[in-house]
Design a protein around this motif. Structure first.
Motif, PDB file in Angstrom:
ATOM      1  N   LEU B  40       1.032  -1.132  -0.100  1.00 45.80           N
ATOM      2  CA  LEU B  40       0.037  -0.027   0.016  1.00 45.80           C
ATOM      3  C   LEU B  40       0.745   1.304   0.149  1.00 45.80           C
ATOM      4  O   LEU B  40       2.007   1.243   0.311  1.00 45.80           O
ATOM      5  N   ARG B  44      -0.429   3.556   4.638  1.00 46.96           N
ATOM      6  CA  ARG B  44      -1.913   3.354   4.545  1.00 46.96           C
ATOM      7  C   ARG B  44      -2.283   2.241   5.187  1.00 46.96           C
ATOM      8  O   ARG B  44      -1.485   1.057   5.019  1.00 46.96           O
ATOM      9  N   GLY B  47      -6.442  -0.464   1.104  1.00 49.61           N
ATOM     10  CA  GLY B  47      -6.798   0.122  -0.366  1.00 49.61           C
ATOM     11  C   GLY B  47      -8.434  -0.086  -0.319  1.00 49.61           C
ATOM     12  O   GLY B  47      -9.116  -0.847   0.297  1.00 49.61           O
ATOM     13  N   PRO B 418      -1.086  -2.459   7.261  1.00 52.68           N
ATOM     14  CA  PRO B 418      -2.277  -2.659   6.896  1.00 52.68           C
ATOM     15  C   PRO B 418      -3.305  -3.101   8.182  1.00 52.68           C
ATOM     16  O   PRO B 418      -2.759  -3.834   9.037  1.00 52.68           O
TER      17      PRO B 418
END
Lengths: 428, 428
Positions: B40, B44, B47, B418
């Motif tokens: 990502l 982040r 997604g 994530p």
């Protein structure tokens, strides 16, 4: 033709303003809008004008179809008088600006749109979309071309951009000095040379690398590029030369520590007698990565993501501002943004040697002309009729000359001030 | 219809591979290509899948016209047999994938394209262009929606993106939870609610601010938004309420220190009896700026540049990789990128409470099903025929539910891992 119908590539508020201005009688006031940027992306030394040719082409087709007008009425965006006005819309004003390939700096008036308020304001969104995108790509691409020091570049970033933005990006990168693009639509629409041979998938499709290479050479001949990094790079190079012979045009390497691998690959190719076989490298290259490979035996760079996304600056921060109404300079005042109203005339000033020293921009007047001044604005549209524009090849050469003309610090990749200052002189 | 002819929105090398594969007999080998990202954007947590609906629509029209085939032959991109094959091209394979609005993580197989090698490989560039762009915008937009904590958002970034990318960006932002867009083409093509009233130019066009406001209210009524920061904001608000009365729907402020100004404006509006008049703020807002305004009396945010450029991540780094040929898993080996070959099946695993815990992706097999698993892949195209897809409204609701299901840390704006891990299980 990339657009079936450009007229709705427009912000809602442009048309509510048209409705209100038609109603209150201001729609035809003579207005001048200017496109400029208040700043360059952090640390950048120059901007590059790109997209004008594409823009003028689209403005020719900027008409509202009956279906579009019906949509705007039905959804309440416009009222009946505005709908009738839109149905007859055709831009009848003038557009002047900096040539494609020209450099720009904070405050440079790169495009000037004049005519009635309503006919000019409806173009705002399209003008900015085209220029903000294309200028962003061209500026990043120009830095990569400088970093490549004469070595060829291929733009291969289509897959990392919106599918239509990719075509415009290929055009902007070519204008900035790239030699090829991978994008076929850019080849068809703009005559830009396209290139490409095979992806890793082609090797993986076959029973082994040798079979894949043999197939590629059988179809494309020895004047092709074999992608040698699907399995082991050294073995890939040996197999490539065994299959194609030392007349193979090029090998491409798309992964790993490219500096080390380029050296090793050159030595290996030379030891196999393939002294003329070129080395093409790719894989997340930006201007800094390209510069870092200057001393390595690389013949061509493939750049993708970084060029199509403006290498950290995906938009050029250009704005479209009303600067003059019926001859009266206007300016938004709530913030002191240093903006000066009035229609501007711009020249670039140079030393006798040809080195640019500053840009002089005069509001509602004309700069005193000095010996080595160059007028920066040209007519693109007169009374609604487009004027013949330079070819992309000419714009490409123009940029090359412009980059030679700026002080050498302006070509540094490191962060710094704009290459030359812009002096904006208020109406006197 | 945004594309006259999508077939050349394609990299040159896709077609040279077709030429070579037709010649060597591998063009019809049964292949599976998967779209996934290896990582990502830095920091982040998730997604967002977006663009699939747009993509499937374009693939329906992916045919080569006689002019395109002639161009490809003339420029030597393809040979005669490949030209004949392209002239008859129509995708006849299958496409499966994650629904629009689904979350994804590194390794999630968000799209699977299967069929003959040649018919699948020619779609690579288009597939990636659409998904890389739309997923990038949707992910940024989803973070802004989270930061806005239930307050409405309007997407108004068209001018900072390529003109067609802008339409796709408006769609992706709406899918991610934005309430309006300024982009009229997005309204017409996708039925997304559009909004907008007036720019600073409208005020500057008139002799004074009062005249401009009166004109806008005369045309659009009191249920409109007056832009009050062209000159002095406090005076602008006073004038707005004098002209429109306290029933004025909203004021917009586009400059200055928005936190301070929102407070002052609310107090002023309340003191004028306009207690129901909303405050809309805009001006280079990204997810962090929106979050910083959470405690201020703001009713709606306008986001532009940051949303259309993916807020620092303008492309989603998705790749299209050949993973299986005639039932045999394949993988590029020169770098250990941890990629596992073979067609994948993916489930998301949840606690009984509904909180997602991990994604399990099995190569050439099926995950053991557990009580709260959800299968992530759906059919989009079967034997070349598109299947009915969810509406944008349904995808929007799906994303909303998905964001509720991830662990709360996953919604933090700050950089981190994530939200859930992806376990990829090799064929075994």
């Amino acid at each position: 033709m990339s657009h079936l119908r450009p007229a709705l590539l427009t912000d809602h508020y442009e048309l509510t303003m048209v409705s209100a201005a038609l109603r209150d009688g201001t729609a035809d006031r003579r207005c001048t809008f200017e496109v400029f940027s208040r700043r360059l992306p952090t640390g950048r030394r120059y901007g590059v004008v790109a997209g004008t040719g594409r823009l003028i082409d689209v403005i020719k087709d900027f008409r509202f179809t009956p279906e579009e007008v019906e949509f705007l009425l039905r959804t309440g965006v416009v009222d009946e008088p505005a709908a009738r006005w839109l149905a007859d819309y055709r831009f009848t004003g003038d557009i002047d600006g900096y040539a494609e390939g020209e450099l720009f700096f904070p405050g440079s008036p790169i495009l000037t749109v004049s005519g009635g308020f309503a006919e000019c304001v409806v173009l705002e969104t399209l003008v900015l979309s085209v220029l903000n995108h294309d200028c962003a790509v061209a500026a990043a691409a120009a830095r990569m071309v400088t970093a490549a020091r004469g070595r060829a570049l291929i733009e291969m970033g289509s897959r990392r951009a919106h599918e239509e933005a990719a075509v415009a990006a290929a055009r902007a990168a070519y204008l900035a000095g790239f030699r090829f693009t991978s994008n076929l639509a850019a080849g068809q629409r703009y005559g830009i040379p396209t290139a490409g041979t095979a992806a890793h998938a082609f090797t993986l499709l076959h029973d082994d690398e040798r079979t894949a290479f043999a197939s590629q050479v059988a179809t494309l001949g020895r004047d092709t590029t074999l992608l040698v990094d699907t399995y082991d790079i050294s073995q890939g190079i040996r197999t490539a030369i065994e299959v194609a012979g030392p007349q193979l045009r090029a090998v491409r390497i798309d992964s790993g520590d490219l500096a080390v691998i380029a050296q090793q690959s050159r030595e290996l190719l030379d030891s196999l007698g393939a002294t003329e076989t070129k080395i093409i490298v790719s894989g997340d290259l930006d201007e800094y990565a390209i510069a870092a490979l200057a001393a390595e035996p690389v013949d061509m760079y493939g750049a993708g993501t970084a060029v199509v996304t403006g290498s950290g600056a995906p938009t050029a921060s250009l704005v479209y501002k009303l600067v003059e109404v019926d001859g009266r300079p206007v300016v938004k005042r709530s913030e002191n943004k240093g903006t000066i109203g009035g229609r501007k005339v711009a020249v670039r000033r140079h030393k006798p040697t040809g080195t640019a020293t500053e840009e002089v921009v005069v509001s509602q007047g004309v700069p005193d002309r000095q010996a080595n001044d160059r007028l920066l604005q040209h007519s693109f549209v007169v009374d609604g009729e487009p004027v013949a524009l330079p070819s992309i090849a000419e714009s490409r050469e123009h940029l090359r000359q412009c980059l030679i003309s700026i002080p050498w610090e302006g070509l540094k990749l490191s962060a710094g001030d704009p290459a030359i200052p812009v002096t904006v002189v208020p109406a006197g």
